[in-house]
Motif scaffolding. Sequence first.
Motif, PDB file in Angstrom:
ATOM      1  N   PRO A  98       0.574  -1.743 -69.477  1.00 41.84           N
ATOM      2  CA  PRO A  98       0.312  -0.443 -68.879  1.00 41.84           C
ATOM      3  C   PRO A  98      -0.451   0.494 -69.812  1.00 41.84           C
ATOM      4  CG  PRO A  98       2.624  -0.643 -69.507  1.00 41.84           C
ATOM      5  CD  PRO A  98       2.017  -1.992 -69.676  1.00 41.84           C
ATOM      6  N   ARG A 150      -8.822  -0.554 -61.366  1.00 44.93           N
ATOM      7  CA  ARG A 150      -7.656  -1.189 -61.989  1.00 44.93           C
ATOM      8  C   ARG A 150      -6.406  -0.339 -61.794  1.00 44.93           C
ATOM      9  NH1 ARG A 150     -11.358  -4.306 -62.485  1.00 44.93           N
ATOM     10  NH2 ARG A 150     -12.054  -5.413 -64.360  1.00 44.93           N
ATOM     11  N   PRO A 151      -6.048   0.027 -60.579  1.00 43.50           N
ATOM     12  CA  PRO A 151      -4.885   0.912 -60.388  1.00 43.50           C
ATOM     13  C   PRO A 151      -3.592   0.335 -60.937  1.00 43.50           C
ATOM     14  CG  PRO A 151      -5.535  -0.109 -58.307  1.00 43.50           C
ATOM     15  CD  PRO A 151      -6.628  -0.403 -59.285  1.00 43.50           C
ATOM     16  N   GLU A 152      -3.491  -0.998 -60.919  1.00 42.22           N
ATOM     17  CA  GLU A 152      -2.256  -1.628 -61.372  1.00 42.22           C
ATOM     18  C   GLU A 152      -2.049  -1.507 -62.877  1.00 42.22           C
ATOM     19  OE1 GLU A 152      -5.516  -4.473 -62.081  1.00 42.22           O
ATOM     20  OE2 GLU A 152      -4.983  -3.139 -60.423  1.00 42.22           O
ATOM     21  N   ARG A 153      -3.101  -1.179 -63.625  1.00 48.18           N
ATOM     22  CA  ARG A 153      -2.985  -1.055 -65.076  1.00 48.18           C
ATOM     23  C   ARG A 153      -2.493   0.315 -65.518  1.00 48.18           C
ATOM     24  NH1 ARG A 153      -5.823  -3.958 -68.695  1.00 48.18           N
ATOM     25  NH2 ARG A 153      -4.193  -3.115 -70.053  1.00 48.18           N
TER      26      ARG A 153
END
Length: 250
Positions: A94, A114-117
């Motif tokens: 993260p 890259r929203p998941e990062r």
Amino acid sequence: MAATNFLDTATGRKLAYHKTDGQGPTVVFLGGLKSDMEGTKAVHLEAWCRARGQAFLRFDYSGHGESSGIFDEGCIGDWHEDTLAAVDALTEGPLIVVGSSMGGWQALLFARARPERIAGMVTVAAAPDFTEDGWWAGFDDAQRRMLEAEGQVALPSDYMEPYIVTKRMIEDGRQRLVLRSPLVMPFPVRCLQGTADTAVSTETALKLLEHATCDDMRLLLVKDADHRFSDGPCLGLIEQAVQDVMAATA
């Protein structure tokens, strides 16, 4: 001072960077237009993270600082590619993304890609869509004709030498706009904005706040702070904002 490292990207660019190992989430600093990673905010935030044992990354976009390339040949899309390349190659897990001025726009583009990062985001005088809403909207007919005929136009700046605005920069910027379509940010966001900023208006900050879809987004207006946002109290506010988004994700 630690030696500068370089990353060779798939696009053939050589990006200069400094990386500090530590605990996550990694704080990534995205600088502004014509700024480099030796700027006050980037270096201060690095030292603050190092003292906390926090992982940190700062880098130069192509055409900036020690990286390869020529600034006048670059555009928002090129620097978005650089951001993806640097973050993908040099970080894991993260992230807390801190974007200053044009880096704020880059942070929003990164959030789309890259929203998941992203665990959290802090913007400082974020300047989304400025090529269209600032430069193009402010051009008179003569400047627009010059841009079409000569491929570039020079604009004065309150903070550095004049900008050379190219036709490529304007046209590419139109493909990267973030305030015309949904902007979903499923993580805490803290936005900092000085009221004496002559490069990015408080109206821009409010527009971003109103446009974004985010359950935990706050805007702090700092009276009389300018675009640099780099004196002692302002640097302290950046630290607090980073701590705040970290706490919100804990």
